[in-house]
Design a protein around this motif. Sequence first.
Motif, short mmCIF file in Angstrom:
data_model
loop_
_atom_site.label_atom_id
_atom_site.label_comp_id
_atom_site.label_asym_id
_atom_site.label_seq_id
_atom_site.Cartn_x
_atom_site.Cartn_y
_atom_site.Cartn_z
N LEU A 12 2.78 0.27 -0.09
CA LEU A 12 1.85 1.35 0.24
C LEU A 12 2.27 2.63 -0.48
O LEU A 12 1.44 3.36 -1.03
CB LEU A 12 1.80 1.58 1.75
CG LEU A 12 0.95 0.57 2.53
CD1 LEU A 12 0.97 0.88 4.01
CD2 LEU A 12 -0.49 0.60 2.03
N ALA A 93 -7.54 -9.86 -2.09
CA ALA A 93 -8.10 -8.71 -2.79
C ALA A 93 -8.64 -9.09 -4.16
O ALA A 93 -9.65 -8.55 -4.62
CB ALA A 93 -7.04 -7.62 -2.93
N THR A 221 -6.13 -0.92 -4.34
CA THR A 221 -6.88 -0.24 -3.29
C THR A 221 -7.34 -1.23 -2.22
O THR A 221 -7.22 -0.98 -1.02
CB THR A 221 -8.09 0.48 -3.89
OG1 THR A 221 -7.62 1.33 -4.93
CG2 THR A 221 -8.81 1.31 -2.86
N HIS A 222 -7.87 -2.38 -2.67
CA HIS A 222 -8.27 -3.42 -1.71
C HIS A 222 -7.09 -3.84 -0.84
O HIS A 222 -7.22 -4.05 0.36
CB HIS A 222 -8.82 -4.64 -2.44
CG HIS A 222 -10.26 -4.52 -2.80
ND1 HIS A 222 -11.12 -5.59 -2.80
CD2 HIS A 222 -10.99 -3.46 -3.18
CE1 HIS A 222 -12.32 -5.19 -3.16
NE2 HIS A 222 -12.27 -3.90 -3.41
N ARG A 224 -4.46 -2.13 -0.08
CA ARG A 224 -4.09 -1.07 0.88
C ARG A 224 -4.98 -1.15 2.10
O ARG A 224 -4.52 -1.06 3.24
CB ARG A 224 -4.21 0.30 0.21
CG ARG A 224 -3.15 0.56 -0.86
CD ARG A 224 -3.47 1.80 -1.68
NE ARG A 224 -3.46 3.02 -0.87
CZ ARG A 224 -2.34 3.65 -0.53
NH1 ARG A 224 -1.18 3.19 -0.94
NH2 ARG A 224 -2.39 4.74 0.21
N THR A 225 -6.28 -1.33 1.87
CA THR A 225 -7.20 -1.43 2.99
C THR A 225 -6.82 -2.60 3.89
O THR A 225 -6.78 -2.49 5.12
CB THR A 225 -8.64 -1.65 2.48
OG1 THR A 225 -8.84 -0.78 1.38
CG2 THR A 225 -9.65 -1.38 3.55
N GLU A 226 -6.56 -3.73 3.24
CA GLU A 226 -6.26 -4.94 4.00
C GLU A 226 -4.96 -4.77 4.81
O GLU A 226 -4.89 -5.18 5.97
CB GLU A 226 -6.15 -6.12 3.03
CG GLU A 226 -5.84 -7.46 3.68
CD GLU A 226 -6.97 -8.01 4.52
OE1 GLU A 226 -8.12 -7.56 4.34
OE2 GLU A 226 -6.71 -8.88 5.38
N ARG A 228 -3.73 -2.06 5.98
CA ARG A 228 -4.01 -1.18 7.12
C ARG A 228 -4.79 -1.94 8.18
O ARG A 228 -4.53 -1.82 9.36
CB ARG A 228 -4.82 0.03 6.65
CG ARG A 228 -4.03 0.91 5.70
CD ARG A 228 -4.34 2.37 5.94
NE ARG A 228 -3.51 3.20 5.10
CZ ARG A 228 -3.85 3.56 3.85
NH1 ARG A 228 -4.99 3.16 3.34
NH2 ARG A 228 -3.04 4.32 3.15
N GLU A 229 -5.76 -2.77 7.75
CA GLU A 229 -6.54 -3.52 8.74
C GLU A 229 -5.65 -4.45 9.54
O GLU A 229 -5.78 -4.57 10.75
CB GLU A 229 -7.64 -4.33 8.04
CG GLU A 229 -8.95 -3.57 7.99
CD GLU A 229 -9.98 -4.29 7.15
OE1 GLU A 229 -9.80 -5.50 6.89
OE2 GLU A 229 -10.96 -3.63 6.74
#
Lengths: 242, 221, 221, 193, 193
Positions: A12, A93, A221-222, A224-226, A228-229
């Motif tokens: 991250l 991702a 970016t994908h 990072r989102t994943e 966090r999810e």
Amino acid sequence: MWSAFANPHKFLKFSAVAAPLFYGAGMLCILWGLWQGLWIVPKDDYQGGDIMRVMFIHVPAAWLAMVSYSGLAVASFVWFIWRHELADIAAKAIAPLGAVWTALCLATGSIWGKPTWGTWWQWDDARMMSVLFLLFLFLGYMALRASMDSRQKAARAGAILAMVGAVNVPLIKFSVDLFTSLHQPASVITADGPKMAAVYLTPLLISGLGHALLFGGLVMTHMRTEIRERRIARLTAQALEG
Amino acid sequence: MNAAPIWAAFRQAFAEAWAGGAGALLPLGFLGGAAVLVPLGIGSDTETLKAVGPGIIWVSLALSSLVTLERIFQADVEDGTLDLWLQTGAPMAAVAAAKTLAHWLAAGLPLALASPLLALMFQAQASLDLIAHLGLYALGSLAFFFWGGVGAALSATVRRGGLLISIIALPLYVPTAIFGSLAMTGGIGSDGAPMLLAASTLFACAVAPYAMAAALRLAAD
Amino acid sequence: MNAAPIWAAFRQAFAEAWAGGAGALLPLGFLGGAAVLVPLGIGSDTETLKAVGPGIIWVSLALSSLVTLERIFQADVEDGTLDLWLQTGAPMAAVAAAKTLAHWLAAGLPLALASPLLALMFQAQASLDLIAHLGLYALGSLAFFFWGGVGAALSATVRRGGLLISIIALPLYVPTAIFGSLAMTGGIGSDGAPMLLAASTLFACAVAPYAMAAALRLAAD
Amino acid sequence: MTVSTAPLLSASGLAILRGERVLFRGIGLTLQPGEAIVLRGANGAGKTTLLRMLAGLTRPEAGEIARPAAHHWIGHKEGIKPQETPRIHLALWAKAWGSSASIADILDQLALTRAADVPGRYLSAGQRRRTAFARLLLEARPLWLLDEPYTALDAAGKTMLDQVISGHLRTGGAIIASMHDAAGFPVTAEVTL
Amino acid sequence: MTVSTAPLLSASGLAILRGERVLFRGIGLTLQPGEAIVLRGANGAGKTTLLRMLAGLTRPEAGEIARPAAHHWIGHKEGIKPQETPRIHLALWAKAWGSSASIADILDQLALTRAADVPGRYLSAGQRRRTAFARLLLEARPLWLLDEPYTALDAAGKTMLDQVISGHLRTGGAIIASMHDAAGFPVTAEVTL
Ligand code: HEM
Ligand SMILES: Nc1ncnc2c1ncn2[C@@H]1O[C@H](COP(=O)(O)OP(=O)(O)OP(=O)(O)O)[C@@H](O)[C@H]1O
Ligand SMILES: Nc1ncnc2c1ncn2[C@@H]1O[C@H](COP(=O)(O)OP(=O)(O)OP(=O)(O)O)[C@@H](O)[C@H]1O
Ligand SMILES: [Mg+2]
Ligand SMILES: [Mg+2]
């Protein structure tokens, strides 16, 4: 640097800096390549005249289609053997982005094919078919993951499919050599080095680099989102447990 | 390695394949049905039919392997048989390969054997080529069954996963379909095609069982 | 007649059709896959492709309706749902028709809607005809689903009855396929073909539900 | 309740063949409101077959069945689709039967609140049975046909079911249940196959 | 038998997630020859899941399992194909396991002689269970994992099963069984989920 890819926390931190850099550098390279390709380099009548300028999108897209699938297979393999969660996150991702670039390769190839070969699509052409099925593989990968009930199972099922589907990549690469194809044989990435004229080659390589950087940034970016999810899901579960 | 469980798996799968009615007659019916419907849609121009014949046979083989395989592993999950196989101690890849082979023998091979007949229906000239083609169809359909088995195992826990199987298995069919039709049409560069077909089938037989085993372990979890 | 149970049956079947993964995307994948494999075998001669295109689409529709339907009623028998539907008091023919319609909406109609795209892939000229053909495909596939439903219901107690279904259903598909392709090719005598296609679909919708109901009662016995 | 009421179910001379063999014959029974009949018999004696016959699912080889009352049937198979959660399952059948019962209350009564949104494929054996029994409460019907109702239920589940059945019998309902254990509700008669 | 023998099964710290929720955690148990552990817990507590884990079918989220001994597993689903008769089913597994037990005797012991040639699809619920239990006698294995073994069995069937289990325990075998009722064999310990 590699440790950053093994540890979500470090990843991250790393990607917070790297992703924007990748976008920026990638867009610069792509724009420069397009500028060269669309306005500077001479057109090549043998390749259909001005339409050959689509090459500066088509070829990088084709490269990325193959590279992204290889990346998917490698990430799946790493996850399957070592169970690094980040490898699964990377695989998840890559899939939709790989599908986009594969579609781009198909679309630009068709657009280029209509004036040069006189057809949008040639059904018995091994290269076109194998790229089309690469798109199917990406879609199938996503559908399979979506149909599994837990994250762990989605990862396992996806990894099996991605590894098995890797048969397609060499088929794509070597299809033009193995079969009679409308498509020209490789002239950049060959065993004896590039055979393309430098005017074309330099912008093409720069474009390729640009696409790769942009792709890498988007993957980060994908991811990072994943990450966090998954964190949110974990925290919610802990909270529910009390 | 103890071969007894693998042989038992083969026998059970074979019995199962034949149990659902009239066994090998059914895939033949399926293939025949397709062969009848196609000219209906296409018209009966001899030249066109001759041109499309081999392609249609390949496609029928691919599609009917999908239809056959849909239920193999899903049924095992639903009735608890998979749990038993996973615990025999025999390598699951060998068990999966035995099951696939049994289903191919019951449903795939008869289709290949019927292919000369179908080719004749499609106005092909009777010749020794038809027998050679039979071998190509048999080889190719074996690869179809193995890759189809991977798709079937992957979607075994998803009810009505049949269509998911298609999406998964069809891309895996491509190399075989390409080499197979190349070997048949005998165009330029087709000299090595039968070898390539054999290689792709061998590859399928070598790799697919491991993928199936992993997918089946997942399905039981 | 109380419409509530029929509406409930429709909703349940629709949910079931979409549950197995990504819903209508999957039959599309199946059709696309078939459409892609065919030319691989046939070759890419524009004239040949144009000639076989509509035929291939009809065949793909027929085959994918079979794949979809195989599990509908068999699953109902296995999980006990059929017992419940037989006892709702609503006419079983109406329930069966509702279920079939739901599966057609989820899997058949999307295929028909995709047909112009497929026709283009088969080198057809883009024209308003393609939209008209879409209607013909939709009509025809409805008949395929109803007849396929009869086959599925008849073989519901036979495990792995999928291929039995094909044998039962394919002959029932023939009139529809004939009228459908006649309507499309527009040869001699094709003036009335769209009407005949509509009539044959209407006939299927009127007759098949009763056959399905009888077969389902038998399956529960 | 000594007023002679019409029976909710009466059958006589029932017989069935299974595989060339007579499974049972000459079975008759009559069920008045408030009565509970328990079917007994060894494994394979034909209890399930008889219940399916009484429910109208299987055709008797010989004999007559008169069933003027509406009935519920719960067999070995629960009739829950893999993708249906208990909540969706009950909503569906409430809709189909035109019932306006509160599904949340019923889920609560069967202690299914936690599993209410788990798809059928993942329910535990007991949770599946409870979901099937929840259908009994969706719509009041005089006659309940239950095949081995205690299967897979835990102690609390059995007590709950006994209460539900006893309540049903008190309000003029009737049941026929096949069973291998002792019944936890008042039994009028036992029929042995 | 106070000689310290190696355990047939030992597990510690087992945990599993189901649908984002922890189903159980920190479960541990050790099973010596001759011991019988009964798993208790409400419907949906995770008994089946734990047994599948011990059988090696489900992967635990955390924890260790050591199972040096061979085992039999009988779950809710019997693993009988619709076309398999009990006789064919047993012959198949005898073959697969390399057992030379007499299938006729085993069928006899489980009172399956009458149903021996009826295809799986037509067996009654109890006949299916009995066929699954017959597998226990095909090959001697020290560890038996049984999920709700009494389900669908009639009184005679339960007695028979109790005898089989007691015999197994006496000869140094061990079992883990999930149950809602009282056990008819000597229980060493109960584990509640
Ligand atoms: C839909 C049709 C097409 C597809 C699927 C396709 C696919 C591909 C792929 C996968 C590559 C990468 C090959 C490699 O690196 O070995 C590639 C490269 C290339 N394609 Fe296409 N292509 C299509 C149409 C065309 C057309 C119509 C032209 C021009 C006439 C064209 C010209 C090129 C060129 C020049 C390269 C670079 C090859 C090299 O130098 O290595 N492509 N294409
Ligand atoms: N086709 C067939 N051929 C031979 N026997 C059959 C056939 N179909 C069913 N049977 C027999 O009919 C009987 C069906 O019994 P049924 O399922 O009604 O028993 P049950 O009393 O409910 O038993 P359980 O207590 O085990 O549930 C079984 O003995 C079965 O073996
Ligand atoms: N995907 C999922 N999402 C939510 N919950 C799930 C999921 N899969 C399983 N479960 C829950 O996990 C539990 C599984 O329990 P299991 O089958 O092990 O119970 P059991 O103790 O054997 O119960 P029974 O006595 O009813 O057989 C159930 O409560 C079920 O609802
Ligand atoms: Mg019974
Ligand atoms: Mg359980």
